[in-house]
Design an enzyme around this catalytic site. Structure first.
Site, PDB file in Angstrom:
ATOM      1  N   ASN A 260     105.065  22.459  25.794  1.00 21.38           N
ATOM      2  CA  ASN A 260     106.169  22.975  24.858  1.00 21.38           C
ATOM      3  C   ASN A 260     107.568  22.271  25.310  1.00 21.38           C
ATOM      4  O   ASN A 260     107.519  21.380  26.348  1.00 21.38           O
ATOM      5  CB  ASN A 260     106.332  24.369  25.592  1.00 21.38           C
ATOM      6  CG  ASN A 260     105.371  25.426  24.521  1.00 21.38           C
ATOM      7  OD1 ASN A 260     105.168  25.254  23.511  1.00 21.38           O
ATOM      8  ND2 ASN A 260     104.775  26.543  25.238  1.00 21.38           N
TER       9      ASN A 260
ATOM     10  N   ARG B 283     114.419  50.051  25.969  1.00 19.72           N
ATOM     11  CA  ARG B 283     113.762  50.807  24.864  1.00 19.72           C
ATOM     12  C   ARG B 283     112.625  49.965  24.431  1.00 19.72           C
ATOM     13  O   ARG B 283     111.503  50.221  24.388  1.00 19.72           O
ATOM     14  CB  ARG B 283     114.491  50.924  23.756  1.00 19.72           C
ATOM     15  CG  ARG B 283     114.074  51.571  22.422  1.00 19.72           C
ATOM     16  CD  ARG B 283     115.126  51.433  21.506  1.00 19.72           C
ATOM     17  NE  ARG B 283     114.547  51.813  20.081  1.00 19.72           N
ATOM     18  CZ  ARG B 283     115.100  51.651  18.886  1.00 19.72           C
ATOM     19  NH1 ARG B 283     116.565  51.199  19.062  1.00 19.72           N
ATOM     20  NH2 ARG B 283     114.655  51.854  17.888  1.00 19.72           N
TER      21      ARG B 283
ATOM     22  N   CYS C  58      98.246  25.507  20.436  1.00 22.81           N
ATOM     23  CA  CYS C  58      98.777  26.785  20.993  1.00 22.81           C
ATOM     24  C   CYS C  58      97.705  27.632  20.980  1.00 22.81           C
ATOM     25  O   CYS C  58      96.694  27.580  20.282  1.00 22.81           O
ATOM     26  CB  CYS C  58      99.951  27.146  20.267  1.00 22.81           C
ATOM     27  SG  CYS C  58     100.822  28.439  21.134  1.00 22.81           S
ATOM     28  N   HIS C  59      97.589  28.812  21.825  1.00 17.24           N
ATOM     29  CA  HIS C  59      96.717  29.970  21.678  1.00 17.24           C
ATOM     30  C   HIS C  59      97.268  30.986  21.127  1.00 17.24           C
ATOM     31  O   HIS C  59      96.542  32.133  21.132  1.00 17.24           O
ATOM     32  CB  HIS C  59      96.091  30.142  23.114  1.00 17.24           C
ATOM     33  CG  HIS C  59      96.811  30.150  24.146  1.00 17.24           C
ATOM     34  ND1 HIS C  59      96.887  29.462  25.131  1.00 17.24           N
ATOM     35  CD2 HIS C  59      97.909  30.854  24.436  1.00 17.24           C
ATOM     36  CE1 HIS C  59      97.688  29.577  26.117  1.00 17.24           C
ATOM     37  NE2 HIS C  59      98.423  30.437  25.488  1.00 17.24           N
TER      38      HIS C  59
ATOM     39  N   HIS D  73     105.155  29.521  17.391  1.00 16.38           N
ATOM     40  CA  HIS D  73     105.793  30.929  18.196  1.00 16.38           C
ATOM     41  C   HIS D  73     106.440  31.663  17.106  1.00 16.38           C
ATOM     42  O   HIS D  73     106.843  32.676  17.556  1.00 16.38           O
ATOM     43  CB  HIS D  73     106.607  30.567  19.428  1.00 16.38           C
ATOM     44  CG  HIS D  73     105.822  30.101  20.594  1.00 16.38           C
ATOM     45  ND1 HIS D  73     106.325  29.880  21.789  1.00 16.38           N
ATOM     46  CD2 HIS D  73     104.529  29.770  20.721  1.00 16.38           C
ATOM     47  CE1 HIS D  73     105.586  29.269  22.491  1.00 16.38           C
ATOM     48  NE2 HIS D  73     104.388  29.498  22.104  1.00 16.38           N
TER      49      HIS D  73
END
Length: 448
Positions: free
Chosen positions: A150, A271, A171-172, A201
């Site tokens: 990355n 939250r 990527c996984h 991503h």
């Protein structure tokens, strides 16, 4: 290519290397592979070499394993290069990426893909990857470079602008998220059919079905009920707003957008359960447990479990060696360099890195043309692509001003800081990175 030559760069990442080795050597057709382990840290390299021997014995493989701190020796004649480096390491680089922005009130969760942390990681990483690629051009010009490093999109894009070496980013997040959603729905993941596309991503499941039945209504019911895992509240909230589920985790995604981390809004952090400083916590835990882990990995009497992981690397190598066709998700340029007409994702820029399904066989990586994706998804991706584009432009041209422009257009940074703060923050980050950033960018073309 009965016994492929495989170079593993950054093999001192012992656990990840162990998993990849188990995947590769678990295939009978790859059990005799010529594996070259390279790292700049001799101590960690020694551990990985011992682990490689144990993995080979566990799966009944007889590879040739060479461990070296000589990168050219590792790359010479390699059919495949697997890259898993981290330039600058946790200390000083990652610590700098977190602590300097905190002085300005800018908080992050992972900081390895976008934001000021992702920008700085690209500035120190792409030049090293490019230097390796120059070696590949001399020593193994026909290799396939499998990049796990990355910031994925900026690395792929930066290399595509400057080297002819064939590279695919792996990527996984696609397969991991599919599994997580299958658990939320109580359906075996192997029974779920999905299609995913976007940028690394920030790819979205365009289709998510079980035996031909759309699963999105059930996912939306979960989102509306509020009965979702606490660690995944951010992504379910985005599902409610966008109508599609994103691949990367909530801790990552919360810093790619301006909605969840805001100064003076601790209620949002609570939250949506946003884990501020998550990556440093993980790093500290890994560092703290390294000695115990190393002892366990080196103990010949301790059991070594070898299970096939969900990583795509071994599948790509196996398909290219044997011709067995497979579909994996890979990060490639939106406009393929092979001269074929058209973009993979029609409503994203020509020159950006995208994550799409790819057919793999003896012909190599063959990306799928997706066409247009929902406009709200393309628009959100564009906010991240802006940052990637300007960072890559800084790297390619040496124009330091584009680093400021990239930070200025980053969604989270812009939501928290004014322009004077952003400029000062970039100055501080460049100064504290020192030699980790190329001298041309430290001095740059901007007036200091």
């Amino acid at each position: 290519m009965t016994s492929p030559k495989i170079a593993m760069i950054g093999a001192g990442s012992t656990v990840f290397a162990k998993n990849l080795l188990g995947d590769i050597l678990g295939f009978p057709e790859l059990a005799g592979a010529d594996v070259r382990l390279f790292d700049i840290n001799q101590e960690r390299l020694d551990v990985t070499e011992q682990v490689a021997g144990r993995v080979a014995r566990s799966v009944g493989a007889r590879p040739t394993v060479t461990a070296t701190t000589d990168r050219e020796r590792a790359l010479d004649g390699a059919d495949f290069v697997i890259n898993m480096i981290q330039v600058g390491g946790y200390k000083p680089a990652t610590v700098t990426d977190f602590e300097v922005p905190k002085r300005y009130g800018l908080r992050q969760t992972i900081a390895d893909t976008l934001g000021v942390g992702g920008i700085m990681r690209a500035l120190r990483t792409v030049p090293v990857l490019l230097d390796m690629s120059r070696d590949m051009e001399r020593l193994c010009p026909d290799t396939l470079h499998l990049n796990y490093v990355n910031p994925m999109a900026m690395n792929i894009w930066g290399l595509a602008r400057q080297t002819p070496i064939k590279t695919v980013g792996l990527c996984h997040s696609v397969q991991h998220t599919a599994y997580e959603l299958s658990q939320d729905l109580g359906i075996p993941v192997e029974e779920i059919d999905y299609l995913c596309a976007g940028i690394n991503h920030m790819a979205f499941y365009l289709k998510f079905e079980h035996k031909g039945v759309d699963l999105y209504p059930r996912l939306m019911e979960l989102a509306e009920s509020g009965q979702v895992p606490a660690w995944n509240r951010v992504r379910y909230e985005m599902l409610r707003r966008l109508g599609y589920f994103v691949t990367e985790s909530s801790e990552h995604f919360s810093e790619y957008v301006p909605y969840f981390i805001k100064r003076g809004r601790e209620d949002l952090v609570e939250r949506f359960n946003v884990p501020l400083d998550e990556y440093p916590r993980r790093c500290e835990a890994q560092i703290g447990g390294w000695e115990e882990l190393r002892t366990k990995l080196q103990d010949p009497d301790a059991p070594l479990e070898v299970h096939r992981s969900v990583e795509y690397g071994s599948l790509i190598i196996h398909s290219m060696v044997t011709g067995q066709p497979r579909v994996v998700y890979g990060n490639v340029m939106n406009s393929p360099s092979d001269g074929s007409a058209g973009k993979l994702i029609a409503n994203l820029p020509d020159e950006c890195s995208v994550e799409v399904p790819c057919l793999v066989d003896r012909q190599g990586i063959q990306p799928t043309r997706i066409g247009r994706i929902p406009p709200q998804l393309a628009a959100l991706m564009q906010t991240n692509i802006n940052v990637q584009a300007l960072t890559v432009e800084a790297l390619v041209t040496g124009n330091r001003e584009h680093i400021y422009h990239a930070a200025m257009l980053d969604p989270h940074t812009a939501a928290e800081l004014d322009l004077d703060q952003i400029w000062a923050l970039v100055d501080d980050l460049l100064a504290e990175h020192g030699d980790w950033v190329p001298e041309g960018l430290r001095r740059g073309l901007a007036a200091d």
